[in-house]
Design an enzyme around this catalytic site. Sequence first.
Site, PDB file in Angstrom:
ATOM      1  N   ASP A 107      41.518  51.897  38.055  1.00 32.18           N
ATOM      2  CA  ASP A 107      40.618  50.777  38.324  1.00 32.18           C
ATOM      3  C   ASP A 107      39.847  51.000  39.612  1.00 32.18           C
ATOM      4  O   ASP A 107      40.106  51.936  40.362  1.00 32.18           O
ATOM      5  CB  ASP A 107      41.400  49.449  38.364  1.00 32.18           C
ATOM      6  CG  ASP A 107      42.739  49.577  39.087  1.00 32.18           C
ATOM      7  OD1 ASP A 107      42.874  50.489  39.919  1.00 32.18           O
ATOM      8  OD2 ASP A 107      43.638  48.780  38.810  1.00 32.18           O
ATOM      9  N   ASP A 136      51.502  38.708  39.235  1.00 35.63           N
ATOM     10  CA  ASP A 136      51.177  37.908  38.042  1.00 35.63           C
ATOM     11  C   ASP A 136      51.323  38.722  36.749  1.00 35.63           C
ATOM     12  O   ASP A 136      50.895  38.280  35.686  1.00 35.63           O
ATOM     13  CB  ASP A 136      49.757  37.314  38.150  1.00 35.63           C
ATOM     14  CG  ASP A 136      48.662  38.384  38.190  1.00 35.63           C
ATOM     15  OD1 ASP A 136      48.977  39.598  38.142  1.00 35.63           O
ATOM     16  OD2 ASP A 136      47.473  38.002  38.272  1.00 35.63           O
ATOM     17  N   HIS A 139      50.000  41.755  36.071  1.00 33.90           N
ATOM     18  CA  HIS A 139      48.911  42.665  35.645  1.00 33.90           C
ATOM     19  C   HIS A 139      49.331  44.121  35.786  1.00 33.90           C
ATOM     20  O   HIS A 139      50.161  44.469  36.637  1.00 33.90           O
ATOM     21  CB  HIS A 139      47.607  42.387  36.413  1.00 33.90           C
ATOM     22  CG  HIS A 139      47.607  42.724  37.875  1.00 33.90           C
ATOM     23  ND1 HIS A 139      47.287  41.815  38.848  1.00 33.90           N
ATOM     24  CD2 HIS A 139      47.879  43.871  38.536  1.00 33.90           C
ATOM     25  CE1 HIS A 139      47.351  42.400  40.038  1.00 33.90           C
ATOM     26  NE2 HIS A 139      47.717  43.651  39.876  1.00 33.90           N
ATOM     27  N   GLU A 180      44.308  41.172  34.200  1.00 32.72           N
ATOM     28  CA  GLU A 180      44.916  39.916  34.627  1.00 32.72           C
ATOM     29  C   GLU A 180      45.410  39.126  33.414  1.00 32.72           C
ATOM     30  O   GLU A 180      45.054  39.427  32.269  1.00 32.72           O
ATOM     31  CB  GLU A 180      43.879  39.102  35.409  1.00 32.72           C
ATOM     32  CG  GLU A 180      43.383  39.780  36.686  1.00 32.72           C
ATOM     33  CD  GLU A 180      44.404  39.780  37.827  1.00 32.72           C
ATOM     34  OE1 GLU A 180      45.630  39.653  37.571  1.00 32.72           O
ATOM     35  OE2 GLU A 180      43.974  39.919  38.987  1.00 32.72           O
TER      36      GLU A 180
HETATM   37  C1  F6R Z   1      46.001  49.379  41.427  1.00 30.85           C
HETATM   38  C2  F6R Z   1      46.518  48.706  40.247  1.00 30.85           C
HETATM   39  C3  F6R Z   1      47.295  47.453  40.358  1.00 30.85           C
HETATM   40  C4  F6R Z   1      48.465  47.557  41.334  1.00 30.85           C
HETATM   41  C5  F6R Z   1      49.185  46.218  41.438  1.00 30.85           C
HETATM   42  C6  F6R Z   1      50.365  46.285  42.368  1.00 30.85           C
HETATM   43  O1  F6R Z   1      45.326  50.576  41.033  1.00 30.85           O
HETATM   44  O2  F6R Z   1      46.292  49.172  39.177  1.00 30.85           O
HETATM   45  O3  F6R Z   1      47.798  47.106  39.089  1.00 30.85           O
HETATM   46  O4  F6R Z   1      49.343  48.558  40.885  1.00 30.85           O
HETATM   47  O5  F6R Z   1      48.275  45.261  41.896  1.00 30.85           O
HETATM   48  O6  F6R Z   1      49.900  46.537  43.658  1.00 30.85           O
HETATM   49  P1  F6R Z   1      50.923  46.950  44.805  1.00 30.85           P
HETATM   50  O7  F6R Z   1      51.508  48.248  44.394  1.00 30.85           O
HETATM   51  O8  F6R Z   1      50.065  47.099  46.035  1.00 30.85           O
HETATM   52  O9  F6R Z   1      51.937  45.869  44.908  1.00 30.85           O
END
Ligand code: F6R
Length: 242
Positions: free
Chosen positions: A66, A135, A137, A142
């Site tokens: 992403d 949440d 994702h 989302e």
């Molecule tokens: C980022 C991504 C997100 C993160 C998620 C957890 O490339 O794909 O799904 O993996 O927001 O973020 P952290 O690891 O910072 O808790």
Amino acid sequence: MEVIIAPVDQQARLAADAIEALLRRDDDSTLGLATGSSPLAVYGELIHRHEQHGLSFARARGFMLDEYVGLPADHPQRYHNVIAEELADRVHWDAERVHGPDGLAADIPAACADYERALARAGGVDLQLLGIGTDGHIGFNEPGSSLSSRTRIKSLAPQTRADNARFFGGDVDKVPVHCVTQGLGTISEARHLVLLASGRHKAEAVHQLVEGPISALWPATVMQLHPHATVLVDEAAASRLQ
Ligand code: F6R
């Protein structure tokens, strides 16, 4: 789905073992890259193996999950720059071989379709690293994301923007509102999914991922349908598992 409860340093070694085995078997494998905090220990372990044991990324390809929409090309939180800084540059991985969705394209839907085509041309992702949002994702899919979604523009949930404000000096208003993300259908096509989670704030999402009903309301539950999914969680993130 296999669930392994292990401290973060052990999670990192296990994920790096899987990546190393892949690259030693087939050095032009395709790795799916996540950003955020969760994969950092894995990247640290891969850098160590590159420096100390000659693990080579020279022929590998990387595809990021992403990207934020609208961050200037030189913004330190633009995921292209984050992945260069945290992994690619440090393992001498040619930037040309590491791809990410284009959050600066004039025509975002066309850029998303191009990204899907590039993934297909590369033969798909062999191993996809994932983190999970509080949440539920994965990527930036989302709650409410279709389980068969493809790469597309999405709005970030207020919870995700609040969670990620720590990367923007604590100022939620600086966190972009939109992102481009591989869809759940895109992610599901990777041959091996490896999700990392640590901390009590991830416990509910991990509970839903492993034990909840499959639902777009907890997007990571799509992993229950995958034939080869590994979930690496520490004790705190596993604390709500039955
Ligand atoms: C980022 C991504 C997100 C993160 C998620 C957890 O490339 O794909 O799904 O993996 O927001 O973020 P952290 O690891 O910072 O808790």
